[in-house]
Design a protein around this motif. Structure first.
Motif, mmCIF file in Angstrom:
data_model
loop_
_atom_site.group_PDB
_atom_site.id
_atom_site.type_symbol
_atom_site.label_atom_id
_atom_site.label_comp_id
_atom_site.label_asym_id
_atom_site.label_seq_id
_atom_site.Cartn_x
_atom_site.Cartn_y
_atom_site.Cartn_z
ATOM 1 N N PRO A 161 0.822 -1.228 0.000
ATOM 2 C CA PRO A 161 0.000 0.000 0.000
ATOM 3 C C PRO A 161 0.852 1.273 0.000
ATOM 4 O O PRO A 161 0.393 2.331 -0.426
ATOM 5 N N THR A 162 2.095 1.141 0.454
ATOM 6 C CA THR A 162 3.009 2.290 0.479
ATOM 7 C C THR A 162 3.758 2.474 -0.840
ATOM 8 O O THR A 162 4.565 3.400 -0.948
ATOM 9 N N SER A 205 5.461 3.493 -4.070
ATOM 10 C CA SER A 205 5.659 4.838 -4.616
ATOM 11 C C SER A 205 4.675 5.194 -5.733
ATOM 12 O O SER A 205 4.096 6.291 -5.747
ATOM 13 N N CYS A 206 4.434 4.254 -6.649
ATOM 14 C CA CYS A 206 3.574 4.560 -7.804
ATOM 15 C C CYS A 206 2.136 4.861 -7.408
ATOM 16 O O CYS A 206 1.411 5.496 -8.173
ATOM 17 N N LEU A 207 1.702 4.407 -6.229
ATOM 18 C CA LEU A 207 0.315 4.639 -5.808
ATOM 19 C C LEU A 207 0.128 6.008 -5.162
ATOM 20 O O LEU A 207 -1.000 6.450 -4.926
ATOM 21 N N HIS A 208 1.246 6.671 -4.852
ATOM 22 C CA HIS A 208 1.176 7.965 -4.170
ATOM 23 C C HIS A 208 1.749 9.096 -5.013
ATOM 24 O O HIS A 208 1.195 10.187 -5.047
ATOM 25 N N TYR A 209 2.886 8.818 -5.667
ATOM 26 C CA TYR A 209 3.642 9.900 -6.289
ATOM 27 C C TYR A 209 3.697 9.815 -7.815
ATOM 28 O O TYR A 209 4.507 10.495 -8.442
ATOM 29 N N ALA A 210 2.870 8.949 -8.378
ATOM 30 C CA ALA A 210 2.799 8.858 -9.840
ATOM 31 C C ALA A 210 4.160 8.567 -10.468
ATOM 32 O O ALA A 210 4.476 9.092 -11.539
ATOM 33 N N THR A 211 4.949 7.761 -9.811
ATOM 34 C CA THR A 211 6.220 7.337 -10.392
ATOM 35 C C THR A 211 5.918 6.190 -11.351
ATOM 36 O O THR A 211 6.031 5.014 -10.989
ATOM 37 N N GLU A 212 5.507 6.558 -12.524
ATOM 38 C CA GLU A 212 5.038 5.581 -13.502
ATOM 39 C C GLU A 212 5.119 6.167 -14.897
ATOM 40 O O GLU A 212 4.913 7.363 -15.102
ATOM 41 N N GLY A 245 8.585 0.721 -1.180
ATOM 42 C CA GLY A 245 7.634 0.777 -0.072
ATOM 43 C C GLY A 245 7.995 1.807 0.984
ATOM 44 O O GLY A 245 7.520 1.734 2.115
ATOM 45 N N LEU A 286 7.619 5.549 2.115
ATOM 46 C CA LEU A 286 6.664 6.635 1.807
ATOM 47 C C LEU A 286 7.287 8.010 1.594
ATOM 48 O O LEU A 286 6.621 8.924 1.119
ATOM 49 N N VAL A 323 8.962 11.238 0.143
ATOM 50 C CA VAL A 323 8.874 11.752 -1.225
ATOM 51 C C VAL A 323 10.282 11.777 -1.818
ATOM 52 O O VAL A 323 11.054 12.702 -1.584
#
Lengths: 405, 405
Positions: A93-94, A96-103, A183, A185, A187
């Motif tokens: 759940p932590t 990076s791609c789910l929070h900071y759009a590293t994709e 994983g 969190l 930034v």
């Protein structure tokens, strides 16, 4: 030494260049992505192949039996890639791609040719852009050629079944994706990542009934900006654009024509590049599209191919121009009856004739061919490129996939 | 009816307003998010609580035993939320959030007070911003109050164990997250989404040795722009900024001071709001920060609280100003000896004294207190807010979490 004693440099441009110049590494360094290390595990549960119609009717995109994954960590580099059954990803759940759009991602198609062969179109260009996007979004880089090899490996396995020889003229869509899986969190640039490549069905978007209808972007919304990342195929360019697209669709339009700056420069049509064929004031016929130099728009493979093939085949007949041009120029040309055609170009929409552009209460009704067919130039470009894709024309842009018989 | 016959509207602003005004729905409509429906499944495998040092030493962020999840689909709305053991998420490789950055989040802290109570700080503000961010990135909306209730429910379960009463002055971090889980690859607003809330350790960032050192943004890189989404806490604001931050860190700085426009307006410091305390030319002491009206910067809860508490407690002594101001004004004030203090404010960095700002070869050395302590104003703000968070001051901003004894 005080930090400020370090020589001032252009942080961004130099960093991209540094990152994209990384290739292989000595033995004790982090490993480079290496397609020759591919570990193959075939599915024990092969699925039936739906028809195009069945596949595109569902709520979820239908993928083929297999996918490729490759994981990366900061210390060790790229692990051996795997070809394995397609299935869900397990992410913290932590991540990076789910929070900071590293994709970031790519999009290509694989075509079943009329000569029975399987082809992809200029995969080297997509792979190069994939690496550039990865660097821009602080994900690990790789040799583009390795990604091409991995795509080919996957298509060699799934192509014969999912794009059978008795269905020439059909295609599937290839989606290489790279996500930050770190994983941690904080930034920061991800210390772990995963590349994956899947092959999917995708609806035909190149012939919307009555042509593609565009609505110019709302005045309070800008897709990309100078100093931003509009040129990179990163997730961050897409999510923020969905609201305007959704609203435009509810009002009967297909896509947004994204304008930029106080002069309303035409940039992209949805997630496709935008082209106008018009008569200039001096009477010359011209194919015009936005330039790449501001890094506002995506350096589309289809865009590039359109420009190159028109420059080659219609030299002297149709001038090809990449420059900034405004919606007012389009409106003026329309008022003077000088608009000949317009089209959107990209992997998803291929070369798609535009019939209407709506801007702040005004409509440009773009000429099309008879009975809603594309106009002459649009049709020519579409045919030339399509013939390469489907093996009617032998051309270096069409890369043949070796198939296991 | 031709699409253009529809009345022209401001697509974006109206859409945000429409979306954020959705609350509850009649019985046969999609369900609203409802914390009272919470289904609780406690872990059968509770983990040991690490020390703060142990927790922050690892490569992965350490989370507490449980998390909350709530799924949404376009037709049915929000399913009953669940409180369940913390663990990995299973996502389709085609999930919208992995390609199009359809994701947003919030960040809060939960504090173990010196009076033995557990508190969160102004959670209503975070929950409201969470809804606004969700609307901006085309994710489903919800009543903010329900998110507050869900956070409190999770903290009631995990708080007593993970922030024990014998450790006053400690905190954990709360991360509500909303992601598009739609497995349809088309570029469109997701038809499925998941909200999840987790509670994690987070390193103390408010007292970097020698104060926070900022490097202004590279000339070819802009964090957010007018018409963009800088004001929303969406993933798309973070990934693209990591490259500049990474490079700045390698050169000995902590964060980027993001400048905007040809005048180099000061906007944010990393992912925190940026404040300067200076003497104006007229001799008045002023606390200055960038305004919200261009929607370039995040409407920080800590930012807002700093402004409100200074306006209340230092009225007459220190003027509080929200206006555009440029890096040149900062350099000029420095040259004239008028810079008194500077600080960054946000949940992660709390209120963090800045000691240096580096801009294109020039340094502003910002005064701090004795022995590297924060300056007078910074320290006051930090103490006032900290006292509310840790229960030394009873204040409506500190919301007490009921704990099961």
């Amino acid at each position: 030494m005080a930090p400020s004693a370090v020589q001032d440099v252009d942080l961004t441009a130099s960093a991209v260049q540094r990152k994209t110049s990384i290739s292989t590494a000595p033995d004790d360094s982090p490993k480079a992505l290496d397609a020759s290390q591919l570990i193959t595990t075939l599915t024990s549960n092969p699925r039936g192949v739906p028809t195009e119609q069945e596949a595109n009717a569902g709520l979820e995109t239908v993928c083929t039996d297999h996918m490729i994954t490759a994981t990366w960590t900061l210390g060790k580099g790229w692990a051996a890639p795997e070809l394995k059954p397609y299935g869900p990803l397990s992410l913290l759940p932590t991540a990076s791609c789910l929070h900071y759009a590293t994709e970031c991602f790519e999009g290509l198609k694989v075509y079943r040719g009329y000569d029975g062969k399987l082809r992809i179109f200029r995969p080297d260009r997509n792979a190069q852009r994939f690496r550039m996007s990865a660097a821009r979004i602080s994900l690990p880089v790789f040799e583009p050629e390795e990604v091409v090899k991995l795509m080919i490996a996957l298509l060699s396995v799934d192509g014969p079944k999912w794009l059978p020889k008795d269905k020439p003229g059909s295609y599937l869509y290839i989606r290489p994706t790279l996500i930050g899986t770190d994983g941690q969190l904080g930034v920061q640039a991800p210390k772990a990542a995963m590349m994956y490549i899947m092959v999917t069905f995708m609806p035909r978007l190149d012939t919307p009934e009555g042509g593609l209808r565009l609505h110019t972007s709302p005045e309070d919304m800008v897709r990309a900006w100078v100093g931003g990342f509009g040129y990179a195929k990163v997730g961050a360019n897409y999510g923020p654009s969905l609201m305007a697209t959704h609203d435009a669709r509810q009002r009967g339009f297909h896509q947004i024509l994204w304008l930029y700056g106080p002069n309303g420069e035409c940039t992209e049509a949805g997630a496709s590049n935008f082209f106008v064929v018009w008569k200039r004031k001096d009477g010359k016929k011209e194919l015009i599209t936005a330039p790449l130099d501001d890094k506002l728009i995506l350096d589309g493979v289809t865009r590039r191919s359109c420009l190159e093939i028109v420059r080659e085949k219609l030299a002297g007949e149709l001038e090809v121009t990449e420059r900034k041009y405004s919606i007012d120029e389009v409106l003026e040309a329309d008022a003077e009856g000088r608009i000949l055609e317009a089209f959107a170009a990209g992997t998803a929409y291929f070369v798609c004739a535009i019939s209407q552009i709506h801007h702040r209460g005004q409509d440009v009704n773009v000429p099309m061919g008879p009975e809603g067919a594309p106009g002459e130039i649009t049709n020519k470009v579409k045919t030339w490129l399509g013939d390469i894709m489907y093996g009617r024309t032998q051309h270096e842009w069409g890369v043949v996939i070796p198939e296991k018989e």
